[in-house]
Design an enzyme around this catalytic site. Structure first.
Site, mmCIF file in Angstrom:
data_model
loop_
_atom_site.group_PDB
_atom_site.id
_atom_site.type_symbol
_atom_site.label_atom_id
_atom_site.label_comp_id
_atom_site.label_asym_id
_atom_site.label_seq_id
_atom_site.Cartn_x
_atom_site.Cartn_y
_atom_site.Cartn_z
ATOM 1 C CG HIS A 179 -10.324 10.958 21.881
ATOM 2 N ND1 HIS A 179 -8.990 10.694 22.104
ATOM 3 C CD2 HIS A 179 -11.008 10.454 22.946
ATOM 4 C CE1 HIS A 179 -8.860 10.076 23.271
ATOM 5 N NE2 HIS A 179 -10.070 9.918 23.794
ATOM 6 N N GLY A 236 -3.057 -12.441 -12.041
ATOM 7 C CA GLY A 236 -2.986 -11.735 -10.770
ATOM 8 C C GLY A 236 -1.598 -11.326 -10.349
ATOM 9 N N GLY A 237 -0.582 -11.933 -10.949
ATOM 10 C CA GLY A 237 0.781 -11.544 -10.630
ATOM 11 C C GLY A 237 1.195 -11.886 -9.211
ATOM 12 C CB THR A 238 4.087 -10.664 -7.217
ATOM 13 O OG1 THR A 238 5.064 -11.011 -8.198
ATOM 14 C CG2 THR A 238 4.670 -10.916 -5.833
ATOM 15 C CB CYS A 239 -0.560 -8.503 -5.678
ATOM 16 S SG CYS A 239 -1.783 -8.013 -4.440
ATOM 17 C CD GLU A 289 0.646 -14.724 -16.002
ATOM 18 O OE1 GLU A 289 1.593 -15.415 -15.546
ATOM 19 O OE2 GLU A 289 0.666 -13.484 -16.019
#
Length: 451
Positions: A436, A38-41, A33
């Protein structure tokens, strides 16, 4: 030279989970990395931005309190430092959780640094060489900045750098009226900024059908957001108190500028040419239906393959690769139904084709549409903006797509997604008995309206 069974470049929402699955099978894997797990998220996308959206909604509900019989004394104010701190904490908790999980997993070696191919089976990083018979690319994407005249002479924000903003802009100009730009536009308007959205296309969220795009615009303008579409010749000039943005015959004097005009894959500095990995004209890595590149032993997962730009599509790439490589299955990208959400408030939940796409497919298309004003849950909450729409094939009874723009639309759409995923005909759902009061209870009635 260090030898591994598999090397993962990029730690977004696909690579780490596949690395973990392989490690559980007793394989030795390296997870590389460049910056943050974790990347963009985790770091600049879903988690921090949706945390900001939640803060913005709290402001919106507080200001509407009197409509619901709730009296709030005094003016409502926003502490942007607290807002930013909360979003940052959500990111750090997730990032640190990943580091603890992967860092304590037998068989996983985490390496921080910039990886480049030396050959199709070897990677150079930090002066060392790593080699493996299987290499997985999960390098993600980053904001792209068009070559607008004057853009490099002014200070501007991207969807990443705006997360560090802990003051309230006097006037935020958002360049780009697509998903990222619209989310930031609404949240900052709710925080108290004047906001102008400047979009070159004739509609915001131009990927959507025109009725959906127009409904989104109405929602935003009702909250005081200025929406300027069809903007041509956008230019920037530094002013004494901000940035003067000119387009066509109009101009906006903004204190802050957010450029949200799309993303580009992080593939330009990996040495893909050395390995012989093919990319398309936009830099996305070309993959087949099982995520394999043109080079044996190399796969591309997540945003960098151009086959999805969302956390859920990236994670599904992991699921496809894991099923095929580890579980003896034969899963394909082409089986995936396109689904996503736009997190303005109320949100847009989308599944499958737009009406425009369905009509151009050569099918006989049935369409049903109902306003959110017909939904009991929406009326009870006093949030009746938007509508539901579903499309079906008149001959096969297959559900082709749906859009739910309205309160809890991002959740209610899953009833449609599940039906499409299992191949359920709309005629089989028309008489189901829903709970409902919910938003989803309108789906059977919506399907009965297909004509």
């Amino acid at each position: 030279m260090q030898r591994f069974d598999a090397i993962f470049i990029g730690a977004g929402q696909a690579g780490p989970f596949l690395a973990a699955r392989m490690a559980e099978r007793g394989m030795k894997v390296a997870l590389i990395e460049r910056k943050f797990l974790g990347g963009t998220c985790v770091n600049a996308g879903c988690m921090p931005t949706k945390t900001l959206v939640a803060s913005a909604r709290a402001v919106y509900i507080s200001r509407r309190g009197s409509e619901l019989g709730v009296k709030i004394e005094g003016a409502i104010s926003v502490d942007m430092q607290v807002v930013r701190h909360r979003a940052n904490k959500v990111t750090m908790d997730a990032r640190n959780g990943l580091a603890d999980w992967l860092g304590n997993m037998d068989g996983v070696t985490i390496v921080y640094g910039h990886a480049r191919f030396k050959a199709a089976d070897s990677i150079s990083i930090n002066g060392e060489t790593l080699t493996a018979p299987q290499i997985f690319l999960n390098v993600g994407a980053r904001p792209v900045i068009p070559d607008f005249p004057g853009i490099n002479d002014v200070d501007y924000l991207t969807s990443t750098s705006i997360l560090d903003l802990d003051t309230l802009p006097r006037h935020l100009a958002v360049i780009g009226g697509s998903y990222i730009g619209l989310e930031f536009a609404q949240m900052y308007r709710r925080f108290g900024s004047e906001v102008t959205v400047i979009e070159r296309a004739t509609h915001v969220a131009s990927r959507e059908d025109e009725d959906t795009s127009e409904a989104i615009r109405v929602i935003l303008e009702a909250e005081g957001i200025h929406v300027r579409t069809g903007a041509e010749n956008i230019t920037f000039v530094r002013g004494s108190d901000g940035v003067l943005i000119s387009f066509g015959d109009a101009a906006v004097n903004a204190s802050h500028v957010l450029v949200a005009t799309g993303r580009t894959p992080n593939t330009d500095d990996l040495g893909l040419d050395v390995a012989g990995v093919a990319v398309n004209s936009r830099g996305y890595i070309v993959v087949d239906d099982r995520l394999a590149t043109n080079v044996a032993g190399i796969w591309a997962l997540g945003d960098c393959n151009g086959r999805g730009a969302f956390t859920h599509t990236s994670y599904n790439d992991f699921e496809i690769a894991a099923a095929n490589l580890l579980d003896g299955e034969d899963r394909k990208l082409s089986s995936r139904i396109p689904v996503y959400a736009l997190y303005i408030d109320p949100p847009l939940g989308r599944a499958g084709m737009t009406e425009r796409e369905a009509s151009s497919s050569g099918r006989r298309v049935l369409v049903s549409r109902r306003p959110m004003a017909a939904v009991g849950r929406a009326k009870e909450r006093g949030e009746t903006r938007g509508f539901m729409k579903v499309l079906a094939d008149a001959d096969t009874k297959e559900i082709l797509g749906a859009a739910i723009l309205g309160i809890e639309g991002d959740e209610a759409i899953h009833g449609i997604i599940d039906a499409m995923s299992t191949g359920t005909r709309y005629t089989d759902l028309q008489w189901s008995v829903p709970i409902h009061p919910t938003v989803s209870e309108q789906i059977p009635a919506l399907l009965r309206g297909l004509v």
